[in-house]
Design a protein around this motif. Sequence first.
Motif, PDB file in Angstrom:
ATOM      1  N   GLY A 135      15.221 -16.022   3.630  1.00 55.41           N
ATOM      2  CA  GLY A 135      16.443 -15.456   3.047  1.00 55.41           C
ATOM      3  C   GLY A 135      17.225 -14.667   4.090  1.00 55.41           C
ATOM      4  O   GLY A 135      18.458 -14.758   4.152  1.00 55.41           O
ATOM      5  N   LEU A 136      16.519 -13.926   4.931  1.00 50.75           N
ATOM      6  CA  LEU A 136      17.187 -13.154   5.986  1.00 50.75           C
ATOM      7  C   LEU A 136      17.807 -14.090   7.029  1.00 50.75           C
ATOM      8  O   LEU A 136      18.913 -13.853   7.502  1.00 50.75           O
ATOM      9  CB  LEU A 136      16.195 -12.184   6.646  1.00 50.75           C
ATOM     10  CG  LEU A 136      15.699 -11.041   5.744  1.00 50.75           C
ATOM     11  CD1 LEU A 136      14.605 -10.237   6.452  1.00 50.75           C
ATOM     12  CD2 LEU A 136      16.836 -10.114   5.326  1.00 50.75           C
ATOM     13  N   VAL A 137      17.096 -15.157   7.367  1.00 51.06           N
ATOM     14  CA  VAL A 137      17.630 -16.154   8.309  1.00 51.06           C
ATOM     15  C   VAL A 137      18.934 -16.728   7.752  1.00 51.06           C
ATOM     16  O   VAL A 137      19.945 -16.840   8.450  1.00 51.06           O
ATOM     17  CB  VAL A 137      16.608 -17.294   8.559  1.00 51.06           C
ATOM     18  CG1 VAL A 137      17.261 -18.463   9.302  1.00 51.06           C
ATOM     19  CG2 VAL A 137      15.403 -16.773   9.343  1.00 51.06           C
ATOM     20  N   GLU A 138      18.907 -17.057   6.465  1.00 52.47           N
ATOM     21  CA  GLU A 138      20.091 -17.633   5.814  1.00 52.47           C
ATOM     22  C   GLU A 138      21.291 -16.681   5.901  1.00 52.47           C
ATOM     23  O   GLU A 138      22.408 -17.096   6.219  1.00 52.47           O
ATOM     24  CB  GLU A 138      19.732 -17.910   4.351  1.00 52.47           C
ATOM     25  CG  GLU A 138      20.647 -18.884   3.647  1.00 52.47           C
ATOM     26  CD  GLU A 138      20.231 -19.051   2.175  1.00 52.47           C
ATOM     27  OE1 GLU A 138      19.008 -19.135   1.881  1.00 52.47           O
ATOM     28  OE2 GLU A 138      21.143 -19.066   1.324  1.00 52.47           O
ATOM     29  N   ILE A 139      21.032 -15.409   5.627  1.00 56.24           N
ATOM     30  CA  ILE A 139      22.106 -14.416   5.677  1.00 56.24           C
ATOM     31  C   ILE A 139      22.668 -14.263   7.089  1.00 56.24           C
ATOM     32  O   ILE A 139      23.883 -14.233   7.293  1.00 56.24           O
ATOM     33  CB  ILE A 139      21.607 -13.051   5.127  1.00 56.24           C
ATOM     34  CG1 ILE A 139      21.580 -13.108   3.595  1.00 56.24           C
ATOM     35  CG2 ILE A 139      22.463 -11.901   5.623  1.00 56.24           C
ATOM     36  CD1 ILE A 139      21.090 -11.840   2.932  1.00 56.24           C
ATOM     37  N   VAL A 140      21.776 -14.194   8.067  1.00 52.01           N
ATOM     38  CA  VAL A 140      22.232 -14.050   9.454  1.00 52.01           C
ATOM     39  C   VAL A 140      23.070 -15.267   9.849  1.00 52.01           C
ATOM     40  O   VAL A 140      24.132 -15.143  10.460  1.00 52.01           O
ATOM     41  CB  VAL A 140      21.033 -13.871  10.420  1.00 52.01           C
ATOM     42  CG1 VAL A 140      21.493 -13.929  11.872  1.00 52.01           C
ATOM     43  CG2 VAL A 140      20.317 -12.546  10.140  1.00 52.01           C
ATOM     44  N   GLN A 141      22.611 -16.457   9.456  1.00 54.37           N
ATOM     45  CA  GLN A 141      23.347 -17.673   9.815  1.00 54.37           C
ATOM     46  C   GLN A 141      24.705 -17.739   9.132  1.00 54.37           C
ATOM     47  O   GLN A 141      25.674 -18.210   9.722  1.00 54.37           O
ATOM     48  CB  GLN A 141      22.483 -18.900   9.534  1.00 54.37           C
ATOM     49  CG  GLN A 141      21.364 -19.004  10.582  1.00 54.37           C
ATOM     50  CD  GLN A 141      20.368 -20.117  10.322  1.00 54.37           C
ATOM     51  OE1 GLN A 141      20.316 -20.678   9.217  1.00 54.37           O
ATOM     52  NE2 GLN A 141      19.556 -20.431  11.329  1.00 54.37           N
ATOM     53  N   GLN A 142      24.782 -17.236   7.893  1.00 51.82           N
ATOM     54  CA  GLN A 142      26.084 -17.175   7.199  1.00 51.82           C
ATOM     55  C   GLN A 142      27.106 -16.376   7.989  1.00 51.82           C
ATOM     56  O   GLN A 142      28.303 -16.669   7.966  1.00 51.82           O
ATOM     57  CB  GLN A 142      25.932 -16.487   5.836  1.00 51.82           C
ATOM     58  CG  GLN A 142      25.428 -17.368   4.711  1.00 51.82           C
ATOM     59  CD  GLN A 142      25.134 -16.532   3.458  1.00 51.82           C
ATOM     60  OE1 GLN A 142      25.827 -15.549   3.172  1.00 51.82           O
ATOM     61  NE2 GLN A 142      24.101 -16.906   2.724  1.00 51.82           N
ATOM     62  N   SER A 143      26.638 -15.364   8.697  1.00 52.85           N
ATOM     63  CA  SER A 143      27.550 -14.503   9.454  1.00 52.85           C
ATOM     64  C   SER A 143      28.005 -15.160  10.752  1.00 52.85           C
ATOM     65  O   SER A 143      28.903 -14.657  11.427  1.00 52.85           O
ATOM     66  CB  SER A 143      26.867 -13.171   9.777  1.00 52.85           C
ATOM     67  OG  SER A 143      25.950 -13.352  10.848  1.00 52.85           O
ATOM     68  N   GLY A 144      27.344 -16.252  11.114  1.00 50.95           N
ATOM     69  CA  GLY A 144      27.663 -16.906  12.381  1.00 50.95           C
ATOM     70  C   GLY A 144      26.845 -16.355  13.536  1.00 50.95           C
ATOM     71  O   GLY A 144      26.920 -16.843  14.660  1.00 50.95           O
ATOM     72  N   ALA A 145      26.054 -15.329  13.272  1.00 49.77           N
ATOM     73  CA  ALA A 145      25.193 -14.748  14.311  1.00 49.77           C
ATOM     74  C   ALA A 145      23.999 -15.669  14.552  1.00 49.77           C
ATOM     75  O   ALA A 145      23.725 -16.583  13.768  1.00 49.77           O
ATOM     76  CB  ALA A 145      24.723 -13.365  13.890  1.00 49.77           C
TER      77      ALA A 145
END
Length: 194
Positions: A135-145
């Motif tokens: 879930g954290l990976v998904e959130i970070v990827q959503q940000s483009g980071a």
Amino acid sequence: MRLLEEKIISEGRVLSDQVLKVDSFLNHQIDPSLMNEIGKEFAARFVNEGITKIVTIESSGIAPAIMAGLYMNIPVVFARKRKSLTLTDDLLTASVHSFTKNETNEISIAKKYLDSNDRVLIIDDFLANGQAALGLVEIVQQSGAQVMGIGIVIEKSFQKGTEKLKELGLRVESLARIASLTNGEVQFINDKVE
Ligand code: G4P
Ligand code: NA
Ligand code: NA
């Protein structure tokens, strides 16, 4: 990490074949001196990755994450588990299912605390089935980071989390790796014979 393994042996309690209780130094009472060493170790393992931010999840990820952030001299952001009262437009969210607790939670981080230039280290206290980390990976990827790696205090290697994260090509560094909790005993993976 030797110090952590010794602490697990002396103070951890094996509740079942699946669950290790470490309330005396990680999940309820917190040992600052041990957290300091844990932070130092994460910083050393990821020193060459150009990390700009640490991302963790409340509540038990915060203590190890903040010590790592101190050594790396970068900010720490924790994902919240409750819905924010402010506009959800400003949030990055993911849905996390816990097999242990049989419940699904929405986790979120405000958009303003992650941007596409960030090189992120994700830190958490336990890695079991990997749902929180994913879930954290998904959130970070959503940000483009970019996710540069995952730092885990205690990995239960007999569950599926590590495998799932490595399948995504992610680097996972766990400070204690538990091979089994059967017969009320903690068995660590011996890194040397892997
Ligand atoms: P997963 O994210 O790896 O899939 O794990 P899971 O859903 O099974 O974990 C749910 C909660 O239980 C998480 O804490 C996780 O850190 C914790 N957990 C999982 N296995 C163990 C274990 O063997 N021992 C201990 N002590 N905790 C374990 P949480 O609900 O997010 O709580 P918090 O402590 O961060 O507030
Ligand atoms: Na936890
Ligand atoms: Na956690």
